[in-house]
Design a protein around this motif. Structure first.
Motif, PDB file in Angstrom:
ATOM      1  N   ARG A 185      -8.228   2.340  -4.667  1.00 27.11           N
ATOM      2  CA  ARG A 185      -8.672   3.200  -3.565  1.00 27.11           C
ATOM      3  C   ARG A 185      -8.257   4.656  -3.784  1.00 27.11           C
ATOM      4  O   ARG A 185      -9.035   5.583  -3.567  1.00 27.11           O
ATOM      5  CB  ARG A 185      -8.066   2.694  -2.246  1.00 27.11           C
ATOM      6  CG  ARG A 185      -8.346   3.592  -1.051  1.00 27.11           C
ATOM      7  CD  ARG A 185      -7.527   3.141   0.154  1.00 27.11           C
ATOM      8  NE  ARG A 185      -7.908   1.794   0.584  1.00 27.11           N
ATOM      9  CZ  ARG A 185      -7.141   1.024   1.356  1.00 27.11           C
ATOM     10  NH1 ARG A 185      -5.949   1.449   1.737  1.00 27.11           N
ATOM     11  NH2 ARG A 185      -7.561  -0.166   1.726  1.00 27.11           N
ATOM     12  N   ILE A 186      -7.008   4.849  -4.264  1.00 28.87           N
ATOM     13  CA  ILE A 186      -6.488   6.210  -4.438  1.00 28.87           C
ATOM     14  C   ILE A 186      -7.126   6.908  -5.634  1.00 28.87           C
ATOM     15  O   ILE A 186      -7.497   8.081  -5.570  1.00 28.87           O
ATOM     16  CB  ILE A 186      -4.956   6.179  -4.602  1.00 28.87           C
ATOM     17  CG1 ILE A 186      -4.285   5.710  -3.304  1.00 28.87           C
ATOM     18  CG2 ILE A 186      -4.414   7.551  -4.994  1.00 28.87           C
ATOM     19  CD1 ILE A 186      -2.807   5.417  -3.460  1.00 28.87           C
ATOM     20  N   TYR A 241       1.443   5.118  -7.960  1.00 35.53           N
ATOM     21  CA  TYR A 241       0.201   5.308  -8.728  1.00 35.53           C
ATOM     22  C   TYR A 241       0.251   6.519  -9.640  1.00 35.53           C
ATOM     23  O   TYR A 241      -0.350   6.535 -10.717  1.00 35.53           O
ATOM     24  CB  TYR A 241      -1.008   5.428  -7.779  1.00 35.53           C
ATOM     25  CG  TYR A 241      -1.296   6.831  -7.298  1.00 35.53           C
ATOM     26  CD1 TYR A 241      -2.188   7.660  -7.983  1.00 35.53           C
ATOM     27  CD2 TYR A 241      -0.645   7.362  -6.187  1.00 35.53           C
ATOM     28  CE1 TYR A 241      -2.443   8.961  -7.559  1.00 35.53           C
ATOM     29  CE2 TYR A 241      -0.891   8.649  -5.765  1.00 35.53           C
ATOM     30  CZ  TYR A 241      -1.787   9.448  -6.449  1.00 35.53           C
ATOM     31  OH  TYR A 241      -2.020  10.733  -6.037  1.00 35.53           O
ATOM     32  N   ARG A 242       0.971   7.566  -9.226  1.00 35.37           N
ATOM     33  CA  ARG A 242       0.996   8.809 -10.007  1.00 35.37           C
ATOM     34  C   ARG A 242       1.824   8.682 -11.294  1.00 35.37           C
ATOM     35  O   ARG A 242       1.797   9.563 -12.137  1.00 35.37           O
ATOM     36  CB  ARG A 242       1.539   9.955  -9.139  1.00 35.37           C
ATOM     37  CG  ARG A 242       2.991   9.845  -8.784  1.00 35.37           C
ATOM     38  CD  ARG A 242       3.432  10.835  -7.702  1.00 35.37           C
ATOM     39  NE  ARG A 242       3.037  10.389  -6.365  1.00 35.37           N
ATOM     40  CZ  ARG A 242       2.290  11.114  -5.535  1.00 35.37           C
ATOM     41  NH1 ARG A 242       1.877  12.309  -5.895  1.00 35.37           N
ATOM     42  NH2 ARG A 242       1.984  10.644  -4.345  1.00 35.37           N
ATOM     43  N   GLN A 297       0.829  -1.207   0.000  1.00 35.01           N
ATOM     44  CA  GLN A 297       0.000   0.000   0.000  1.00 35.01           C
ATOM     45  C   GLN A 297       0.863   1.257   0.000  1.00 35.01           C
ATOM     46  O   GLN A 297       0.573   2.219  -0.726  1.00 35.01           O
ATOM     47  CB  GLN A 297      -0.941  -0.026   1.199  1.00 35.01           C
ATOM     48  CG  GLN A 297      -2.049  -1.057   1.058  1.00 35.01           C
ATOM     49  CD  GLN A 297      -2.904  -1.207   2.299  1.00 35.01           C
ATOM     50  OE1 GLN A 297      -2.505  -0.812   3.391  1.00 35.01           O
ATOM     51  NE2 GLN A 297      -4.093  -1.775   2.148  1.00 35.01           N
ATOM     52  N   SER A 298       1.945   1.250   0.770  1.00 36.33           N
ATOM     53  CA  SER A 298       2.845   2.402   0.785  1.00 36.33           C
ATOM     54  C   SER A 298       3.552   2.562  -0.558  1.00 36.33           C
ATOM     55  O   SER A 298       3.697   3.674  -1.079  1.00 36.33           O
ATOM     56  CB  SER A 298       3.868   2.242   1.911  1.00 36.33           C
ATOM     57  OG  SER A 298       4.735   3.352   1.964  1.00 36.33           O
ATOM     58  N   LEU A 354      -1.477  -4.338  -4.237  1.00 38.32           N
ATOM     59  CA  LEU A 354      -1.105  -3.160  -5.028  1.00 38.32           C
ATOM     60  C   LEU A 354      -2.316  -2.618  -5.790  1.00 38.32           C
ATOM     61  O   LEU A 354      -2.552  -1.400  -5.825  1.00 38.32           O
ATOM     62  CB  LEU A 354       0.016  -3.521  -6.008  1.00 38.32           C
ATOM     63  CG  LEU A 354       1.388  -3.825  -5.396  1.00 38.32           C
ATOM     64  CD1 LEU A 354       2.284  -4.533  -6.405  1.00 38.32           C
ATOM     65  CD2 LEU A 354       2.065  -2.539  -4.907  1.00 38.32           C
ATOM     66  N   TYR A 355      -3.092  -3.522  -6.399  1.00 34.72           N
ATOM     67  CA  TYR A 355      -4.237  -3.084  -7.189  1.00 34.72           C
ATOM     68  C   TYR A 355      -5.316  -2.474  -6.296  1.00 34.72           C
ATOM     69  O   TYR A 355      -5.948  -1.466  -6.646  1.00 34.72           O
ATOM     70  CB  TYR A 355      -4.812  -4.259  -7.979  1.00 34.72           C
ATOM     71  CG  TYR A 355      -5.874  -3.846  -8.972  1.00 34.72           C
ATOM     72  CD1 TYR A 355      -5.547  -3.045 -10.059  1.00 34.72           C
ATOM     73  CD2 TYR A 355      -7.202  -4.236  -8.823  1.00 34.72           C
ATOM     74  CE1 TYR A 355      -6.513  -2.655 -10.974  1.00 34.72           C
ATOM     75  CE2 TYR A 355      -8.170  -3.848  -9.731  1.00 34.72           C
ATOM     76  CZ  TYR A 355      -7.818  -3.050 -10.803  1.00 34.72           C
ATOM     77  OH  TYR A 355      -8.764  -2.653 -11.696  1.00 34.72           O
ATOM     78  N   GLY A 356      -5.521  -3.076  -5.132  1.00 34.50           N
ATOM     79  CA  GLY A 356      -6.507  -2.528  -4.213  1.00 34.50           C
ATOM     80  C   GLY A 356      -6.185  -1.101  -3.803  1.00 34.50           C
ATOM     81  O   GLY A 356      -7.072  -0.236  -3.730  1.00 34.50           O
TER      82      GLY A 356
END
Length: 443
Positions: A182-183, A152-153, A145-146, A176-178
């Motif tokens: 979410r973001i 993601y950007r 998640q971190s 990673l996909y979750g």
């Protein structure tokens, strides 16, 4: 001095302390010499200078909290190498050995590998020095998640589509996909290797190992040989090794070894793959446990799998695992073919020795392209909101791998190097990317 040598010397000067990247670039550039020397347009457009310099190199901090409540910090990477023929595509590797040199070598190789598939995908690679071994599911989720909170950007379905690699399997891709979803609040095919219920492709798990055997089968057939009845030695016990073993057995070969980072097993009766899957995929245990229920099998600590006599060797573990002394042993014991399931598992000296001794040698950028090929097929299914059957994907994979072999073999013959599949793979992969770069101008 030639254009190729000039660029190689400049590359070494600009990238000190990056041996893996220099090794990969040296092999490619040297084999491209007859192509670039006979096509001055590539020098005029500065193709070698541009194709060896990534479009961008992203490095970032990954802070996460372990189960004891301590803050841990790792380093994350994403190298977007070249998108001349499509969005960046390449895996994420989580392993303590990961550094910028390794990510650059993997990303550079990915450019040519992806080109060889014939699919519209560019090359990139990423990862972290995080080690998933010994971590709880909660710790791995916290790290993933971190990691994605920064990554993601820089990615997207038409920008950069990461996948798995060493240390990144279905569990990690799910986390990673979750976090990406979410973001961004977007449900899209931004990662491949996903679980079947949320956009994954059937046959993706098997793809790299199966593809390796499809390429090997085509190479052997072109040289009047077959897999039927042959003894095969495989290194590794992860995804690639397991499914290379499975397909080799289906094609009539006997696989007698597998290994992990602690040691290796030899089973003269042939590997019991169901037992290996239970140990490695279900219990995530060490390969040494195999001998507990197989009385004829042997377990040996450390490195030594290549000492076992065989007809065919398939290095499927990691880079530079197959050295000069190893291949001398293979040749002495009658091995006639080596096909790479891992990325650059053979040292330069070992590769040269194999070729000088008439061993059929399939380089990883061609022979292990099945994984990324099915990743691209997963992207297609996501874009069309479709799900193909296992048989449909497997048939497409076999067609792609046969096509890669034919293109590699043709390129080698065209430039006067028949059966030099290293040069053939580099040339065939390069031409498509280089021509696209020339067409798009100086960017």
């Amino acid at each position: 001095m030639s254009y190729v040598n000039d660029q190689l010397n400049e590359l070494i000067r600009k990238n000190p302390n990056q041996p893996e990247f220099i090794q990969a670039a040296s092999v490619v550039l040297k084999s491209l010499e007859p192509v670039v020397e006979s096509n001055p347009k590539y020098q005029k457009a500065g193709i070698l200078e541009r194709i060896t310099e990534p479009d961008r190199q992203i490095m970032f901090r990954v802070a996460w909290t372990d189960d004891a409540g301590r803050v841990q910090v790792n380093r994350g990477y994403r190298v977007q190498f070249n998108n001349a023929i499509g969005p960046y595509k390449g895996g994420l590797r989580f392993h303590p050995s990961v550094n910028l040199s390794i990510i650059k070598f993997l990303g550079f190789e990915q450019v040519f590998k992806n080109s060889l598939t014939g699919l519209p995908i560019g090359g990139g690679k990423g990862g972290s020095d995080f080690d998933p071994k010994g971590k709880s599911d909660r710790e791995i989720m916290a790290f993933c998640q971190s990691f994605m909170t920064e990554l993601y950007r820089h990615i997207g379905p038409d920008v950069d589509v990461p996948a798995g690699d060493i240390g990144v399997g279905g569990r990690e891709i799910g986390y990673l996909y979750g976090q990406y979803k979410r973001i961004t609040n977007h449900y899209e095919g931004v990662l491949t290797g996903k679980g079947i219920p949320y956009g994954g492709s059937l046959a993706r798990t098997e793809a790299t190992g199966y593809g390796l055997l499809y390429f090997l089968e085509a190479m052997l057939k072109a040289n009047g040989k077959s897999l039927e009845g042959k003894t095969v030695v495989i290194s590794g016990a992860g995804n690639v090794a397991i499914y290379a073993c499975e397909k080799a057995q289906q094609l009539g070969a006997k696989v007698v070894t597998l290994c992990d980072s602690n040691g290796w097993i030899y089973d003269p009766d042939g590997i019991d793959l169901a037992a290996v899957k239970e140990i490695k995929e279900v219990r995530r245990a060490r390969i040494r446990e195999y001998v507990n229920d197989h009385p004829h099998a042997e377990y040996h600590e450390g490195h030594g799998v290549w000492s076992v006599p065989c007809d065919i060797a398939l290095p499927c573990a990691t880079q530079n695992e197959l050295g000069l002394e190893d291949v001398k042993e293979l040749v002495k014991n009658g091995c006639f073919a080596v096909a790479e399931g891992a990325n650059m598992p053979t040292t330069i000296e070992a590769e040269k020795y194999l070729q000088e001794n008439g061993v059929l040698y399939a380089p990883g950028k061609a022979s292990n392209a099945g994984g990324v090929a099915v990743s691209a097929l997963e992207m297609s299914q996501n874009s069309q909101r479709l799900s193909w059957t296992f048989e449909e994907v497997d048939n497409k994979l076999k067609q792609i791998m046969n096509g890669i072999f034919n293109n590699v073999s043709s390129a080698a013959k065209e430039y006067g190097m028949p059966n030099n599949y290293v040069a053939g793979a580099n040339i065939a992969g390069f031409l498509k990317v280089a021509d696209a770069m020339v067409s798009q101008g100086i960017v």
